[in-house]
Design an enzyme around this catalytic site. Structure first.
Site, PDB file in Angstrom:
ATOM      1  N   GLU A  10      -5.273  -2.786   5.591  1.00 49.45           N
ATOM      2  CA  GLU A  10      -5.650  -1.433   6.325  1.00 49.45           C
ATOM      3  C   GLU A  10      -6.938  -1.389   6.878  1.00 49.45           C
ATOM      4  O   GLU A  10      -7.267  -0.887   7.637  1.00 49.45           O
ATOM      5  CB  GLU A  10      -5.135  -0.208   5.320  1.00 49.45           C
ATOM      6  N   GLU A  38       2.233  -1.822  -1.622  1.00 53.31           N
ATOM      7  CA  GLU A  38       2.306  -0.466  -2.439  1.00 53.31           C
ATOM      8  C   GLU A  38       3.684  -0.129  -3.035  1.00 53.31           C
ATOM      9  O   GLU A  38       3.552   0.544  -4.057  1.00 53.31           O
ATOM     10  CB  GLU A  38       1.626   0.683  -1.316  1.00 53.31           C
TER      11      GLU A  38
END
Length: 263
Positions: free
Chosen positions: A134, A114
């Site tokens: 995640e 990210e």
């Protein structure tokens, strides 16, 4: 901007700032590191003498694996104070109108991927690997869920988000996630080459480009164009009234290289 003991090392070369996330063993980001990164990128944004930043990781194995789970286990809250700019100091920093290059030198997963997505260009070493794992820990890659389907084909983005699978640098390049894949020993040379190219360009134009892109992301074409032509964007209004715009026209007419002053 940094000290020998800081997890963030900075090197300034004229108008270019090199930012290295150097937090052994894996360059994971805890709350304190995120706050330092925010200060570094805020200072870069606000320094009129700096024009381009390069972000990379220390060592040869990791760019960044994202959130420091050991720090979380020790009391760092996932929803704690990440500082100005949010996680990693870059992805939510307002008014970042200067080019940022991510030089991914190894593993970039979770929040590390990210963070790379927050840059304007991504270069990857040929041994770099990527993932959004995640899902496997029962949480969501929030920033990637917003950004990734806008950067690569929707179904590929959803596959990566929903499975958390790993993919290598050539695949990342195939989907357009990274600009170039390079041998590891050529990664930083190429990053510096690109940074110097952009540092020699018109900073007011770069600022206008970045604001236009942000503003237009969720706008209808005509609405975005109206804001540009009516000079409703601060960077565009500044550009159209600048010495640099006149300099560009004069340099073209005089068949010479322009001299950009950022004003």
């Amino acid at each position: 901007m940094s000290t020998d003991t800081s997890p963030i090392k900075t090197e300034r070369d004229g108008p270019i700032l090199l930012v290295t996330l150097d937090r052994p063993k894996a360059n994971a980001i805890d709350l304190a590191t995120s706050r330092i990164m925010g200060e570094v990128f805020r200072d870069f944004r606000d320094d009129p003498d700096l024009r381009v930043a390069i972000l990379t990781g220390g060592g040869e194995r990791f760019f960044c694996p994202g959130w420091d789970l050991k720090a979380a286990a020790g009391g760092d809250a996932v929803d704690g104070d990440y500082g100005v700019g949010g996680f990693g100091g870059l992805q939510e920093l307002r008014g970042m109108n200067k080019p940022v290059i991510a030089a991914v030198n190894g593993i970039a997963c979770g929040g590390g991927l990210e963070l790379a997505l927050s840059a304007d260009m991504i270069l990857a070493a040929d041994h770099a690997t990527f993932a959004l794992p995640e899902i496997r820990s029962g949480t969501v890659a929030d920033a990637a869920s917003v950004k990734l389907p806008k950067r690569i084909p929707y179904h590929i983005a959803m596959e990566l988000l929903l499975t958390g699978r790993w993919f290598d640098a050539p695949e990342a390049h195939r989907w357009g996630l990274v600009n170039e894949v390079l041998p590891a020993d050529q990664l930083m040379d190429r990053a510096w080459e690109l940074a110097r190219l952009m540092a020699s360009g018109p900073p007011l134009v770069y600022a206008a480009i970045k604001e236009i892109v942000r503003d237009a992301e969720d706008s209808r074409f005509q609405d975005a164009m109206s804001r540009i032509t009516q000079r409703q964007l601060e960077t565009v209004d500044r550009l159209y009234s600048s010495e640099d715009q006149l300099e560009g026209a004069r340099a073209f007419a005089e068949k010479r290289d322009p001299v950009w002053k950022g004003r």
